[in-house]
Design a protein around this motif. Structure first.
Motif, PDB file in Angstrom:
ATOM      1  N   HIS A  30      -6.644 -14.017   6.680  1.00 48.61           N
ATOM      2  CA  HIS A  30      -5.979 -14.050   5.373  1.00 48.61           C
ATOM      3  C   HIS A  30      -6.026 -15.413   4.693  1.00 48.61           C
ATOM      4  O   HIS A  30      -5.628 -15.515   3.525  1.00 48.61           O
ATOM      5  CB  HIS A  30      -4.541 -13.556   5.520  1.00 48.61           C
ATOM      6  N   GLU A  42     -15.982  -8.753   9.170  1.00 47.03           N
ATOM      7  CA  GLU A  42     -15.073  -8.030  10.090  1.00 47.03           C
ATOM      8  C   GLU A  42     -15.501  -6.579  10.303  1.00 47.03           C
ATOM      9  O   GLU A  42     -15.230  -5.985  11.339  1.00 47.03           O
ATOM     10  CB  GLU A  42     -13.643  -8.069   9.547  1.00 47.03           C
ATOM     11  N   ARG A  68       0.868  -1.181   0.000  1.00 43.60           N
ATOM     12  CA  ARG A  68       0.000   0.000   0.000  1.00 43.60           C
ATOM     13  C   ARG A  68       0.900   1.225   0.000  1.00 43.60           C
ATOM     14  O   ARG A  68       2.031   1.175   0.486  1.00 43.60           O
ATOM     15  CB  ARG A  68      -0.905  -0.013   1.231  1.00 43.60           C
ATOM     16  N   MET A  81     -13.696 -11.749   6.069  1.00 45.25           N
ATOM     17  CA  MET A  81     -13.277 -10.407   5.648  1.00 45.25           C
ATOM     18  C   MET A  81     -14.463  -9.656   5.054  1.00 45.25           C
ATOM     19  O   MET A  81     -15.493 -10.252   4.699  1.00 45.25           O
ATOM     20  CB  MET A  81     -12.110 -10.477   4.682  1.00 45.25           C
ATOM     21  N   GLY A  82     -14.310  -8.374   4.897  1.00 40.21           N
ATOM     22  CA  GLY A  82     -15.386  -7.521   4.387  1.00 40.21           C
ATOM     23  C   GLY A  82     -15.431  -6.280   5.235  1.00 40.21           C
ATOM     24  O   GLY A  82     -16.006  -6.259   6.308  1.00 40.21           O
ATOM     25  N   ARG A  83     -14.728  -5.278   4.729  1.00 46.03           N
ATOM     26  CA  ARG A  83     -14.491  -4.059   5.499  1.00 46.03           C
ATOM     27  C   ARG A  83     -15.735  -3.164   5.466  1.00 46.03           C
ATOM     28  O   ARG A  83     -16.313  -2.866   6.504  1.00 46.03           O
ATOM     29  CB  ARG A  83     -13.292  -3.448   4.785  1.00 46.03           C
ATOM     30  N   ILE A 112     -11.067  -9.392  -2.931  1.00 45.34           N
ATOM     31  CA  ILE A 112     -11.926 -10.476  -2.452  1.00 45.34           C
ATOM     32  C   ILE A 112     -13.243  -9.919  -1.920  1.00 45.34           C
ATOM     33  O   ILE A 112     -14.218 -10.633  -1.806  1.00 45.34           O
ATOM     34  CB  ILE A 112     -11.242 -11.351  -1.372  1.00 45.34           C
ATOM     35  N   ASP A 113     -13.263  -8.616  -1.581  1.00 44.66           N
ATOM     36  CA  ASP A 113     -14.472  -8.036  -0.961  1.00 44.66           C
ATOM     37  C   ASP A 113     -15.615  -7.823  -1.958  1.00 44.66           C
ATOM     38  O   ASP A 113     -16.749  -7.600  -1.555  1.00 44.66           O
ATOM     39  CB  ASP A 113     -14.143  -6.683  -0.324  1.00 44.66           C
ATOM     40  N   ARG A 157      -7.647 -15.143   1.491  1.00 41.08           N
ATOM     41  CA  ARG A 157      -6.966 -14.465   0.388  1.00 41.08           C
ATOM     42  C   ARG A 157      -5.833 -15.289  -0.202  1.00 41.08           C
ATOM     43  O   ARG A 157      -5.296 -14.934  -1.255  1.00 41.08           O
ATOM     44  CB  ARG A 157      -6.382 -13.150   0.908  1.00 41.08           C
TER      45      ARG A 157
HETATM   46  O1  F6P Z   1      -9.508  -5.144   0.928  1.00 42.39           O
HETATM   47  C1  F6P Z   1      -9.321  -6.495   0.956  1.00 42.39           C
HETATM   48  C2  F6P Z   1      -9.051  -6.955   2.347  1.00 42.39           C
HETATM   49  O2  F6P Z   1      -8.810  -8.342   2.296  1.00 42.39           O
HETATM   50  C3  F6P Z   1     -10.155  -6.637   3.357  1.00 42.39           C
HETATM   51  O3  F6P Z   1     -11.200  -7.545   3.320  1.00 42.39           O
HETATM   52  C4  F6P Z   1      -9.384  -6.651   4.654  1.00 42.39           C
HETATM   53  O4  F6P Z   1      -9.995  -5.862   5.642  1.00 42.39           O
HETATM   54  C5  F6P Z   1      -8.071  -6.088   4.272  1.00 42.39           C
HETATM   55  O5  F6P Z   1      -7.889  -6.357   2.910  1.00 42.39           O
HETATM   56  C6  F6P Z   1      -6.940  -6.647   5.107  1.00 42.39           C
HETATM   57  O6  F6P Z   1      -5.783  -5.972   4.792  1.00 42.39           O
HETATM   58  P1  F6P Z   1      -4.332  -6.367   5.309  1.00 42.39           P
HETATM   59  O7  F6P Z   1      -3.840  -7.472   4.433  1.00 42.39           O
HETATM   60  O8  F6P Z   1      -3.553  -5.129   5.138  1.00 42.39           O
HETATM   61  O9  F6P Z   1      -4.474  -6.828   6.719  1.00 42.39           O
END
Ligand code: F6P
Length: 341
Positions: free
Chosen positions: A272, A222, A72, A169-171, A126-127, A275
């Motif tokens: 994770h 989450e 990021r 996950m799912g912000r 993934i969201d 992912r």
């Molecule tokens: O945006 C995708 C995502 O997987 C979200 O679902 C999750 O909150 C975030 O990334 C987690 O990010 P990191 O890998 O920085 O912990």
């Protein structure tokens, strides 16, 4: 043509399939040069890249993660890049840049595009929260992982008469919770889009136990929040990339349910795991199609846009439209399952 590719933001299954597809279409079919920047926009700003040829992408279709690395980027560094965009483009000899990423990456891509870099975006997450495309790749894989977890949790929950709280996950968007909860037959689903009722969850569990079904599985995103005042819970602070740090709703809810119900409860945080690993066939196909269309868009000079799935077609949509709002779960999708609290 010289095309630069990068992957930024949180990784997701299918990124390597896009990279492979870009190289196949651009290098093999069209005779382009493709370079891959390392670690997202950082590699672009620091001039860290490598040439991608057919051998570099051999065998990566089914591999999770990204061979290029991801990161990021702090907002200040991005602004600096925009201020020097033309110089950056000239130094790197770029005719097109294909950033593959989620909402943050596509916003950065739009800023670079506005600053003069010829950009074709490819959405991933993934969201599934990018509104301009029907689907993002990675989502199908994540839903599969979460569904399998719910299936597995049901049998152990039943053996021990427990309430399992599985956090996925799912912000800001609860698509993974909704679809894995539906597919796995979760008894409760909590989404970021609607503050959930702890009382409602307790009533549901009590009713199940009363009719002899002495276990329950609750799938919570989450980013879900309890209704104001219904249990102790504070929102987390904001990290340097503008994201809320979550306070662990899965753990908190599990403790609260056990306290109120007097029934054992266990939290399971999938994190994770959702992912990582190999993408599903659906995600591999979507990612491959996005890569092919991104190269074609670059050759047409169709810049400032990104690939999107509409129905069964791949179309181009403007990055400005793609980043203007998030794709959250609408009311009618919540109405379709009584498990949503
Ligand atoms: O945006 C995708 C995502 O997987 C979200 O679902 C999750 O909150 C975030 O990334 C987690 O990010 P990191 O890998 O920085 O912990």
């Amino acid at each position: 043509m010289r095309i630069g590719v990068l992957t930024a933001g949180g990784d997701c299954p299918g990124l390597n399939a896009v990279i492979r597809s870009i190289v196949h279409r651009a290098v093999v079919d069209r005779g382009d040069d493709v370079i891959g920047f390392e670690d997202g926009f950082r590699g672009l700003l620091e001039g860290r890249y490598r040439k991608l040829d057919i051998n570099a992408v051999s065998g990566i279709l089914a591999r999770g993660g990204t061979i290029l690395g991801s990161s990021r980027l702090e907002k200040d560094r991005l602004r600096e890049a925009c201020d020097n965009a033309e110089q950056l483009r000239r130094e790197l000899g770029l005719d097109a840049l294909i950033p593959i990423g989620g909402e943050g990456t596509l916003t950065a891509a739009r800023m670079l595009s506005d600053a003069g870099i010829p950009v074709v975006g490819v959405p991933k997450t993934i969201d599934n929260d990018i509104s301009a495309t029907d689907r993002t790749f990675g989502f199908d894989t994540a839903v599969g992982v979460a569904t399998e977890a719910i299936d597995r949790l049901k049998t152990t929950a039943e053996s021990h008469q427990r309430v399992m709280v599985v956090e996925v996950m799912g912000r800001n968007a609860g698509w993974i919770a909704l679809e894995s909860g539906m597919a796995g037959g979760a008894h409760g689903i909590c989404l970021p889009e609607r503050d959930f009722s702890v009382d409602g969850l307790c009533t549901m569990v009590r009713e199940r136990f009363a009719r002899g079904k002495k276990f329950a599985v609750i799938c919570v995103a989450e980013g879900a929040h309890p209704a104001e005042g219904s249990m102790p819970y504070e929102k987390g602070e904001i990290d340097p990339y503008g994201h809320e740090r979550f306070a662990g709703i899965g753990n908190r809810l599990s403790v609260e349910l056990e306290r109120r119900l007097g029934t054992e409860s266990r939290p399971v945080i999938l994190g994770h795991v959702q992912r990582g690993g190999t993408p599903t066939a659906f995600d591999r196909v979507l990612a491959t199609r996005f890569g092919w269309h991104a190269v074609e868009a670059a050759h047409r000079g169709d810049f400032g846009n990104m690939t999107a799935l509409r129905g069964t077609d791949i179309v181009m949509v403007s990055l400005a439209d793609a980043t203007s709002e998030l794709n959250t779960v609408p009311q009618n999708r919540m109405d379709e399952t009584e498990a949503v609290f």
